[in-house]
Write a protein that holds these residues in place. Structure first.
Motif, PDB file in Angstrom:
ATOM      1  N   PHE A 140       0.380 -11.618  12.918  1.00 51.45           N
ATOM      2  CA  PHE A 140       1.650 -11.174  13.510  1.00 51.45           C
ATOM      3  C   PHE A 140       1.686 -11.618  14.973  1.00 51.45           C
ATOM      4  O   PHE A 140       0.646 -11.630  15.656  1.00 51.45           O
ATOM      5  CB  PHE A 140       1.740  -9.637  13.476  1.00 51.45           C
ATOM      6  CG  PHE A 140       2.274  -9.061  12.181  1.00 51.45           C
ATOM      7  CD1 PHE A 140       3.136  -9.770  11.360  1.00 51.45           C
ATOM      8  CD2 PHE A 140       1.919  -7.761  11.805  1.00 51.45           C
ATOM      9  CE1 PHE A 140       3.629  -9.202  10.179  1.00 51.45           C
ATOM     10  CE2 PHE A 140       2.401  -7.190  10.630  1.00 51.45           C
ATOM     11  CZ  PHE A 140       3.257  -7.924   9.819  1.00 51.45           C
ATOM     12  N   ASP A 141       2.863 -11.926  15.454  1.00 48.66           N
ATOM     13  CA  ASP A 141       3.044 -12.273  16.871  1.00 48.66           C
ATOM     14  C   ASP A 141       2.521 -11.119  17.732  1.00 48.66           C
ATOM     15  O   ASP A 141       2.964  -9.977  17.588  1.00 48.66           O
ATOM     16  CB  ASP A 141       4.546 -12.492  17.115  1.00 48.66           C
ATOM     17  CG  ASP A 141       4.848 -12.866  18.563  1.00 48.66           C
ATOM     18  OD1 ASP A 141       3.964 -12.692  19.433  1.00 48.66           O
ATOM     19  OD2 ASP A 141       5.980 -13.328  18.800  1.00 48.66           O
ATOM     20  N   PRO A 142       1.563 -11.384  18.601  1.00 49.47           N
ATOM     21  CA  PRO A 142       0.945 -10.298  19.388  1.00 49.47           C
ATOM     22  C   PRO A 142       1.971  -9.451  20.137  1.00 49.47           C
ATOM     23  O   PRO A 142       1.761  -8.257  20.329  1.00 49.47           O
ATOM     24  CB  PRO A 142       0.033 -11.041  20.369  1.00 49.47           C
ATOM     25  CG  PRO A 142      -0.221 -12.364  19.742  1.00 49.47           C
ATOM     26  CD  PRO A 142       0.982 -12.690  18.912  1.00 49.47           C
ATOM     27  N   TRP A 186     -10.931 -10.097  10.355  1.00 56.01           N
ATOM     28  CA  TRP A 186     -12.019 -10.821   9.686  1.00 56.01           C
ATOM     29  C   TRP A 186     -11.614 -12.208   9.226  1.00 56.01           C
ATOM     30  O   TRP A 186     -12.440 -13.116   9.187  1.00 56.01           O
ATOM     31  CB  TRP A 186     -12.570 -10.000   8.509  1.00 56.01           C
ATOM     32  CG  TRP A 186     -13.247  -8.747   8.969  1.00 56.01           C
ATOM     33  CD1 TRP A 186     -12.843  -7.467   8.742  1.00 56.01           C
ATOM     34  CD2 TRP A 186     -14.427  -8.660   9.770  1.00 56.01           C
ATOM     35  NE1 TRP A 186     -13.699  -6.579   9.349  1.00 56.01           N
ATOM     36  CE2 TRP A 186     -14.680  -7.281   9.991  1.00 56.01           C
ATOM     37  CE3 TRP A 186     -15.290  -9.599  10.345  1.00 56.01           C
ATOM     38  CZ2 TRP A 186     -15.768  -6.828  10.741  1.00 56.01           C
ATOM     39  CZ3 TRP A 186     -16.379  -9.149  11.090  1.00 56.01           C
ATOM     40  CH2 TRP A 186     -16.601  -7.780  11.280  1.00 56.01           C
ATOM     41  N   ASN A 187     -10.342 -12.398   8.894  1.00 59.30           N
ATOM     42  CA  ASN A 187      -9.932 -13.742   8.463  1.00 59.30           C
ATOM     43  C   ASN A 187      -9.992 -14.735   9.615  1.00 59.30           C
ATOM     44  O   ASN A 187     -10.414 -15.874   9.447  1.00 59.30           O
ATOM     45  CB  ASN A 187      -8.510 -13.711   7.894  1.00 59.30           C
ATOM     46  CG  ASN A 187      -8.456 -13.041   6.537  1.00 59.30           C
ATOM     47  OD1 ASN A 187      -9.038 -13.537   5.577  1.00 59.30           O
ATOM     48  ND2 ASN A 187      -7.790 -11.900   6.448  1.00 59.30           N
ATOM     49  N   GLN A 221      -5.612  -5.375   2.089  1.00 62.84           N
ATOM     50  CA  GLN A 221      -6.180  -6.461   1.305  1.00 62.84           C
ATOM     51  C   GLN A 221      -5.457  -7.757   1.657  1.00 62.84           C
ATOM     52  O   GLN A 221      -4.361  -7.720   2.200  1.00 62.84           O
ATOM     53  CB  GLN A 221      -6.045  -6.167  -0.189  1.00 62.84           C
ATOM     54  CG  GLN A 221      -4.614  -6.066  -0.718  1.00 62.84           C
ATOM     55  CD  GLN A 221      -3.937  -4.774  -0.326  1.00 62.84           C
ATOM     56  OE1 GLN A 221      -3.602  -4.575   0.845  1.00 62.84           O
ATOM     57  NE2 GLN A 221      -3.711  -3.896  -1.284  1.00 62.84           N
ATOM     58  N   ASN A 222      -6.063  -8.877   1.313  1.00 64.10           N
ATOM     59  CA  ASN A 222      -5.332 -10.135   1.453  1.00 64.10           C
ATOM     60  C   ASN A 222      -4.215 -10.200   0.427  1.00 64.10           C
ATOM     61  O   ASN A 222      -4.389  -9.656  -0.659  1.00 64.10           O
ATOM     62  CB  ASN A 222      -6.280 -11.322   1.243  1.00 64.10           C
ATOM     63  CG  ASN A 222      -6.844 -11.809   2.570  1.00 64.10           C
ATOM     64  OD1 ASN A 222      -6.287 -11.520   3.626  1.00 64.10           O
ATOM     65  ND2 ASN A 222      -7.941 -12.541   2.509  1.00 64.10           N
ATOM     66  N   PRO A 223      -3.066 -10.815   0.716  1.00 67.82           N
ATOM     67  CA  PRO A 223      -2.782 -11.538   1.959  1.00 67.82           C
ATOM     68  C   PRO A 223      -2.353 -10.641   3.121  1.00 67.82           C
ATOM     69  O   PRO A 223      -2.193 -11.135   4.229  1.00 67.82           O
ATOM     70  CB  PRO A 223      -1.637 -12.467   1.556  1.00 67.82           C
ATOM     71  CG  PRO A 223      -0.923 -11.731   0.474  1.00 67.82           C
ATOM     72  CD  PRO A 223      -1.975 -10.971  -0.271  1.00 67.82           C
ATOM     73  N   LEU A 224      -2.194  -9.332   2.890  1.00 70.23           N
ATOM     74  CA  LEU A 224      -1.684  -8.482   3.972  1.00 70.23           C
ATOM     75  C   LEU A 224      -2.615  -8.473   5.188  1.00 70.23           C
ATOM     76  O   LEU A 224      -2.154  -8.549   6.338  1.00 70.23           O
ATOM     77  CB  LEU A 224      -1.462  -7.050   3.466  1.00 70.23           C
ATOM     78  CG  LEU A 224      -0.895  -6.063   4.494  1.00 70.23           C
ATOM     79  CD1 LEU A 224       0.479  -6.507   4.990  1.00 70.23           C
ATOM     80  CD2 LEU A 224      -0.820  -4.650   3.919  1.00 70.23           C
ATOM     81  N   SER A 225      -3.931  -8.399   4.925  1.00 71.33           N
ATOM     82  CA  SER A 225      -4.878  -8.350   6.050  1.00 71.33           C
ATOM     83  C   SER A 225      -4.667  -9.552   6.956  1.00 71.33           C
ATOM     84  O   SER A 225      -4.639  -9.445   8.185  1.00 71.33           O
ATOM     85  CB  SER A 225      -6.321  -8.372   5.532  1.00 71.33           C
ATOM     86  OG  SER A 225      -6.547  -7.329   4.629  1.00 71.33           O
ATOM     87  N   SER A 226      -4.489 -10.699   6.325  1.00 72.30           N
ATOM     88  CA  SER A 226      -4.318 -11.934   7.077  1.00 72.30           C
ATOM     89  C   SER A 226      -2.968 -11.962   7.792  1.00 72.30           C
ATOM     90  O   SER A 226      -2.871 -12.358   8.959  1.00 72.30           O
ATOM     91  CB  SER A 226      -4.446 -13.104   6.103  1.00 72.30           C
ATOM     92  OG  SER A 226      -4.195 -14.306   6.751  1.00 72.30           O
ATOM     93  N   SER A 239     -10.521 -10.232   1.871  1.00 72.24           N
ATOM     94  CA  SER A 239     -10.527  -9.605   3.183  1.00 72.24           C
ATOM     95  C   SER A 239     -10.045  -8.175   3.123  1.00 72.24           C
ATOM     96  O   SER A 239      -8.863  -7.887   3.195  1.00 72.24           O
ATOM     97  CB  SER A 239      -9.705 -10.401   4.182  1.00 72.24           C
ATOM     98  OG  SER A 239      -9.967  -9.887   5.471  1.00 72.24           O
ATOM     99  N   LEU A 240     -11.012  -7.284   2.955  1.00 73.53           N
ATOM    100  CA  LEU A 240     -10.675  -5.887   3.114  1.00 73.53           C
ATOM    101  C   LEU A 240     -10.478  -5.664   4.610  1.00 73.53           C
ATOM    102  O   LEU A 240     -11.405  -5.853   5.394  1.00 73.53           O
ATOM    103  CB  LEU A 240     -11.797  -4.989   2.600  1.00 73.53           C
ATOM    104  CG  LEU A 240     -11.355  -3.525   2.637  1.00 73.53           C
ATOM    105  CD1 LEU A 240     -10.516  -3.216   1.412  1.00 73.53           C
ATOM    106  CD2 LEU A 240     -12.524  -2.588   2.718  1.00 73.53           C
TER     107      LEU A 240
END
Lengths: 467, 467
Positions: free
Chosen positions: A357-359, A394-395, A347-352, A287-288
């Motif tokens: 994150f709590d909205p 995207w995730n 990148q994943n896992p950061l993208s995910s 996941s870019l």
């Protein structure tokens, strides 16, 4: 609602649209496109800036890659209605310690590591696949006495940035064997300033005006494909359609879903062949991601096209990412579009993690993560707060499940995976999509376009054979 | 003097010596090496500095290329008796107008030109070969509207420097089709500070002590090879030798000499096969030359490893070269050896022109040429005169006729040329030499070593077959 079509195309992204265009041109006009989303374009998704009129951010594909061999770029030049920009002018590498890292400090080591990787698997094709991180360690064990430690640190940081931000995946998971396999770009990269939605519109203009309303059915997800008979039956929630040919253009990740309760699950009658099952783990996407930061003024260089933030540390806890845990690339919209915005690639896992994150505190947490990084390119002592933050999802997008294909440890070579789809299930059940083409266009918008061209030609040839 | 040997090796360069080592190890010790020069080593030629004790300049090969796959480098590391230096630290590009040209100003265009070249010949294998200069013009005609003129100028200057100073030949003559064909170096480049003569000595140490005096005949050039009978007869000026096998390790250029009055001419009985005649034009070598400038003090950066001087102009008259007519690379001996010396790399026709300058004014003319270039890297207002100038003479060297193989317009692919030799004339008449191996070692010292290994193995296998 029911209906009988000559060809049903599943997915109204660039692959499906190009399939339709070429079929139409070839005389096949009894076509239906089924699209699960409420709009066409698939993972080509442009959003207009609310703060900067005329600025568009692409949350999906953003560049014409392979400028020497990209029909979408050629068409954009010909039509003259797409704003584009070669964002390959000045670029600055930096890290936590240095505001600029000159490229000579790493490039020869970086090149040698990439060469070491390819030589390792050339010399011993049976060498087990390991992660990109592990093979860097293997190289270091053999060569550390020949390498200055400072240059080594910077070299692996660049290996990580190139691997992670092309594949959208952590170097812990990337396949050493294949991560740099498709690295032969055919020419420069061109930022699509107009947004890819305009590229999609150019494609749509090659179909009859009424096509979008009469031949594309939005908000319609496929639940079952029955290909046990000569006529293929396709069931959506409420309707059934039948056709002679079906072209599936789904993101590859969706073919790995085997939970019947999953909203994106498709039941196949009969089941997909064993090869699909066996390899389905490798259909999963990386996941870019992108995070757009809009500011009220520009406090960084107005001319540098890209800033490459090297990371020399690794995340202790992926759920609680810290600044500098991950490398990122900052695309400078001041340079390419004249507005004070930066787009960070993740990148994943950061993208995910960002998506989840709590909205309530999301923007705050995102800014905590990126503020120290952006401070390094800042002319201001303390970078001012952004006026707006956008990010990709995207995730969590059930019709994407990630950004695009990646190469995880243990995966087969790209050709095996793309061929699995490109050969089709039969001459009736065909697959298109950017992840069904091999080579440098794999995973790119023009790859999708090539796949549509390929499948339309296949079907037209197959029809011609029967006449 | 006459004699009958099991194997005669022609040439005591690294290829011939390695052939002898492996034959000896394999039990074949009735070997004679005939060497036309008055010393062993061939084009591995080190000279000691007269001004700086302990500093050695290599006039021939200077680097261990392919550090990841170079047995000579591996051996040097193992033995620990060779000083080496990775001269791939800081490098500075500059030109007549700018003391530094940042690499982002050209690198993406440079890469795209190289990609354009390879795509052109991939798409159309029948596309006629043209010169490197011509194909750059062709690219420019198609793409000039996409390229900033300043970046274009710098990009072709780098294309020229990479092409000319790898092949030792002007881009007017270099084959567009093949100039960047062998560009996949296997790892970094390592400067052999001790000088390659020490590498040769390490090889000699693998032979018996007396070998050099008893089995190598210096100052002995071959005039005729008669292979019309089972026993091969080799005639030198005064002597005749016979052998079961002959391994020729001459520079490829020498096989193109067909003038019986030429001192390097070899008469073949029977004549060399038609393929050799047909391709002999492409045996001619380019000439990577070197000019060593020694100064009384260092007036440039002590840390930059290499300075790349880009040329934006072209020679009006090759016989009367002007400063900046040719790109050059300056190797900084202050950085690699701690002495105030620079070694400039040159290409044909400049290498040849320098060799043929009138000896009386030669040093003056050389300095006129390089002074303005060196002034651009100088901290002094006017660079002081060098205390010594040395230069290579590979073109005028009758046993070399150039530095090493090159790829001129119209040439066949490297594999065709190397195979012509690597397959031998028969199982008795064998060829070795760095120009008989394909791939990244082609034209390199370790390529010669590989070729010796190959031919010794071939002969040992052939002998074993008969037992």
């Amino acid at each position: 609602m029911t209906g009988k079509y000559e060809v049903i195309i599943i997915g109204a992204g660039i692959s499906g649209i190009k399939t339709a265009i070429d079929l139409y041109r070839g005389g096949v006009n009894n076509i239906l496109i089924l699209e699960a989303r409420n709009c066409i374009g698939g993972r080509l998704k442009s959003v207009k800036s609310e703060n900067f009129p005329h600025v568009t951010y692409d949350l999906g594909a953003s560049w014409f890659h392979d400028a020497l061999a990209n029909p979408l770029f050629d068409k954009a030049r010909e039509l003259g209605n797409i704003d584009y920009y070669f964002d390959d002018g000045e670029l600055v590498y930096f890290d936590k310690d240095d505001k600029t890292v000159p490229s000579w400090k790493f490039e020869h080591i970086t090149d040698e590591i990439i060469c070491y990787i390819s030589l390792s698997y050339l010399k011993d094709p049976n060498k087990p696949d390991i992660s990109l991180k592990q093979i860097c360690q293997e190289y270091y064990e053999k060569k550390h006495d020949l390498i200055d430690p400072d240059r080594w640190g910077k070299a692996i940081a660049t290996i990580r940035i190139f691997g992670e931000l092309w594949h959208g995946e952590s170097w812990d998971n990337l396949s050493a064997k294949f991560v740099f396999d498709e690295d032969g770009h055919l020419g420069r990269n061109v930022l699509v300033k107009s947004g890819y939605s305009k590229v999609i519109q150019n494609e749509m203009n090659e179909l009859p005006d009424k096509f979008e309303t009469t031949n594309i059915k939005l908000n319609t997800s496929v639940k079952c494909i029955d290909y046990s008979n000569d006529i293929i039956n396709i069931h959506t929630g409420n309707d059934s359609f039948s056709c002679d040919y079906v072209v599936l253009t789904l993101p590859r990740s969706l073919y790995s879903i085997d939970d019947p309760n999953d909203p994106s699950y498709i039941k196949w009658v009969p089941e997909l062949p064993g090869d699909f099952k066996k390899l389905s783990h490798y259909f999963e996407a990386g996941s870019l991601g992108k995070v757009v930061f809009e500011f009220s003024e520009c406090f960084w260089s107005e001319t540098v096209d890209r800033f490459y933030a090297l990371s020399k540390q690794e995340p202790k806890n992926p759920n609680d990412p810290q600044p500098w845990d991950y490398p990122t690339i900052l695309i400078n919209y001041q340079a390419n579009s004249g507005v004070p915005a930066l787009v960070a690639l993740t990148q994943n896992p950061l993208s995910s993690t960002i998506e989840n994150f709590d909205p309530k505190t999301k923007n705050e947490r995102i800014w905590q993560l990126f503020q120290p990084v952006i401070a390094q390119i800042s002319n201001a002592k303390v970078p001012p707060q952004p006026i707006n933050i956008l990010h990709t999802s995207w995730n969590n997008d059930i019709w994407a499940r990630g950004a695009y294909c990646t190469s995880k440890v243990g995966c087969p070579d790209s050709e095996t995976l793309t061929n699995l789809f490109a050969k089709g299930l039969s001459n009736k059940i065909r697959f298109a999509g950017s992840e069904t083409v091999d080579g440098s266009a794999n995973g790119c918008a023009h790859g999708g376009w090539f796949s549509g061209q390929r499948e339309a030609k296949y079907i037209l040839d197959d029809i011609a054979k029967k006449l």
